[in-house]
Design an enzyme around this catalytic site. Structure first.
Site, PDB file in Angstrom:
ATOM      1  N   HIS A 164      34.566  44.594  14.501  1.00  0.00           N
ATOM      2  CA  HIS A 164      35.687  44.337  14.893  1.00  0.00           C
ATOM      3  C   HIS A 164      35.905  43.057  15.704  1.00  0.00           C
ATOM      4  O   HIS A 164      35.200  42.982  16.511  1.00  0.00           O
ATOM      5  CB  HIS A 164      36.596  45.442  15.073  1.00  0.00           C
ATOM      6  CG  HIS A 164      38.085  45.521  15.207  1.00  0.00           C
ATOM      7  ND1 HIS A 164      38.647  44.727  16.146  1.00  0.00           N
ATOM      8  CD2 HIS A 164      39.051  45.924  14.252  1.00  0.00           C
ATOM      9  CE1 HIS A 164      39.822  44.956  15.845  1.00  0.00           C
ATOM     10  NE2 HIS A 164      40.103  45.599  14.723  1.00  0.00           N
ATOM     11  N   ASP A 218      31.035  51.727  19.490  1.00  0.00           N
ATOM     12  CA  ASP A 218      32.481  51.655  18.999  1.00  0.00           C
ATOM     13  C   ASP A 218      32.620  52.680  18.212  1.00  0.00           C
ATOM     14  O   ASP A 218      32.211  52.642  16.995  1.00  0.00           O
ATOM     15  CB  ASP A 218      32.913  50.218  18.577  1.00  0.00           C
ATOM     16  CG  ASP A 218      34.201  50.015  18.018  1.00  0.00           C
ATOM     17  OD1 ASP A 218      34.975  51.135  17.838  1.00  0.00           O
ATOM     18  OD2 ASP A 218      34.624  48.924  17.506  1.00  0.00           O
ATOM     19  N   GLN A 268      36.279  54.325  14.305  1.00  0.00           N
ATOM     20  CA  GLN A 268      36.300  54.726  13.196  1.00  0.00           C
ATOM     21  C   GLN A 268      35.577  55.985  12.876  1.00  0.00           C
ATOM     22  O   GLN A 268      35.429  56.692  11.828  1.00  0.00           O
ATOM     23  CB  GLN A 268      36.009  53.667  12.168  1.00  0.00           C
ATOM     24  CG  GLN A 268      36.935  52.503  12.016  1.00  0.00           C
ATOM     25  CD  GLN A 268      38.357  52.653  11.776  1.00  0.00           C
ATOM     26  OE1 GLN A 268      38.776  53.627  10.925  1.00  0.00           O
ATOM     27  NE2 GLN A 268      39.144  51.844  12.273  1.00  0.00           N
ATOM     28  N   LYS A 274      44.174  56.551  15.974  1.00  0.00           N
ATOM     29  CA  LYS A 274      43.411  56.665  14.888  1.00  0.00           C
ATOM     30  C   LYS A 274      43.027  58.330  14.515  1.00  0.00           C
ATOM     31  O   LYS A 274      42.291  58.207  13.357  1.00  0.00           O
ATOM     32  CB  LYS A 274      42.168  55.835  14.613  1.00  0.00           C
ATOM     33  CG  LYS A 274      42.521  54.300  14.928  1.00  0.00           C
ATOM     34  CD  LYS A 274      41.286  53.512  14.765  1.00  0.00           C
ATOM     35  CE  LYS A 274      41.589  51.897  15.007  1.00  0.00           C
ATOM     36  NZ  LYS A 274      42.447  51.261  14.060  1.00  0.00           N
ATOM     37  N   CYS A 321      40.618  42.219  11.014  1.00  0.00           N
ATOM     38  CA  CYS A 321      40.136  41.860  12.244  1.00  0.00           C
ATOM     39  C   CYS A 321      38.585  41.873  12.314  1.00  0.00           C
ATOM     40  O   CYS A 321      38.024  42.099  13.172  1.00  0.00           O
ATOM     41  CB  CYS A 321      40.683  42.610  13.335  1.00  0.00           C
ATOM     42  SG  CYS A 321      42.484  42.408  13.766  1.00  0.00           S
TER      43      CYS A 321
END
Length: 406
Positions: free
Chosen positions: A121, A199, A202, A225, A364
């Site tokens: 991202h 990261d 997700q 999220k 993104c």
């Protein structure tokens, strides 16, 4: 038992119509909806407690402090951090990565190297580019193949004594590809002393996270999220690293002593939590953890994988439909285009008229789109409250869009 209708009953927003059709919400990789239990906790904070934390001896301040620190403990257990003070409240993944890249400035010098991947991202690209600009370091990028799978032979080639940071996502937001972070971390540990940043924006909503078993140095994710309010997030960092590195923001809460002659900094986690935090949101993030834990990670993952497999099977029956990353190990996302229809937003607008919310565009992740020589994709992304009948509605909508746009 995993009762999908009971789960859906906890999300009041799903009971509405959009454009005269029942809402089918398939934009969960952008943000998830919030269960009533989380909204009630957030609402009750402002109705009954609303006070600043760590700063008052009065009852409301003490109650707010207790509730927010209880949330921190829940999140510690959620990701299996060794200490609760390794859990830093942030505004989200983007702030977490920017925080890390800033505090690492003094650790890098000219010609040092930072490794990221093609699947990142923008929030895991731009902060490292800024760090390169500040220090003279160089960015190296692990490529992908036509299936969107990282080519880790290049990681072996890149790793050396100049490697100072390796930062990759656990799951691609654009394609849903699950990256082999255990292998990436093992290779990095074997060949360099680099800081390892994961990261988890997700992955935290979908997988059981264990940062100690993972052995990453930093792990970041967003609350919004994973069924929590927007403006919430977590940075996990190993104690010895956070104690060694400088603060990010200066101000209240993060000081031990302050005078015009100089300032000393508070211990963890407060060293990195300057200013008034999002107290209500942080407490509600703990409630979102409770919601996930009640359902169980295994049940969530099994349901979402079943949705993914069903969606892929049904969509691939549409002639001329291409799924990106189709052959890769994925979770929660189907990212696709229709042959001959160059603008993904056209498909998205037709789906919206049918009450179906998907994301279109580059997500993104412009480097991914450039690699596949496309402007963007249609992305359907799933959460625990989605159903197989909603997948059927999506497929019907895509067929209709294809007929209208061809």
């Amino acid at each position: 038992m995993f009762d999908i209708q009971e789960i859906r009953s906890q999300f009041s927003i799903l009971n509405q119509q959009v454009n005269g059709k029942p809402l089918v919400y398939l934009d969960n990789a952008a943000t998830s909806q919030k269960p009533n239990s989380v909204l009630e906790v957030w609402n009750q904070y402002y109705k009954k407690i609303n006070a600043n934390v760590h700063r008052g001896i009065h009852t409301l301040s003490q109650l707010a402090t207790v509730e927010m620190e209880l949330s921190r403990k829940k999140i510690q257990n959620f990701i299996n951090a060794e200490h609760d003070f390794e859990v830093i409240f942030t505004k989200g993944t983007t702030e977490g990565i920017n925080l890390i890249s800033y505090i690492l400035t003094q650790k890098l010098q000219k010609d040092d190297e930072i490794i990221i991947s093609y699947l990142e991202h923008h929030s895991n690209i731009v902060p490292w580019q800024l760090l390169c600009e500040r220090t003279g370091a160089k960015l190296r990028v692990i490529p992908i193949d036509q299936d969107g799978i990282l080519q880790l032979d290049y990681l072996d080639e890149f790793l050396n004594e100049k490697t100072k940071v390796v930062s990759v996502n656990h799951v691609s937001n654009a394609l849903g590809i699950v990256n082999p972070i255990e292998e990436i971390i093992a290779k990095t540990r074997q060949n360099s002393d680099a800081y390892i940043v994961i990261d988890g924006a997700q992955s935290a909503p979908h997988f059981k996270i264990d940062v100690q078993a993972m052995d990453c140095d930093f792990f970041v994710f967003s609350g919004h999220k994973m069924y929590a309010p927007m403006g919430t997030g977590i940075l996990y960092g190993k104690q010895r690293l956070l104690e060694d590195l400088p603060p990010f923001h200066g101000g209240g809460e993060m000081i031990a002593t302050c005078s015009f002659d100089g300032t000393t900094y508070a211990g963890l986690p407060f060293k990195y939590e300057a200013g008034t935090p999002n107290v209500g949101g942080n407490i509600a993030l703990g409630a979102a953890v409770d919601f996930i834990e009640r359902l169980g990670h295994e049940h969530i993952q099994n349901h979402e994988n079943a949705l993914l497999n069903y969606a892929q099977k049904q969509l691939l029956e549409i002639e001329g439909l291409k799924i990106y990353g189709e052959k890769a190990n994925r979770t929660g996302v189907v990212s696709f285009n229709l042959e001959g229809i160059g603008i993904s937003s056209d498909v998205g607008m037709i789906l919206d008229k049918m009450g179906i919310a998907v994301r279109t565009g580059h997500h993104c992740t412009q480097p991914i789109m450039s690699f596949f020589n496309i402007a963007g994709t249609v992305r359907a992304s799933f959460a625990v409250y989605n159903t197989f009948s909603e997948i059927d509605a999506l497929v019907e909508g895509v067929r209709k869009a294809q007929k209208m746009l061809s």
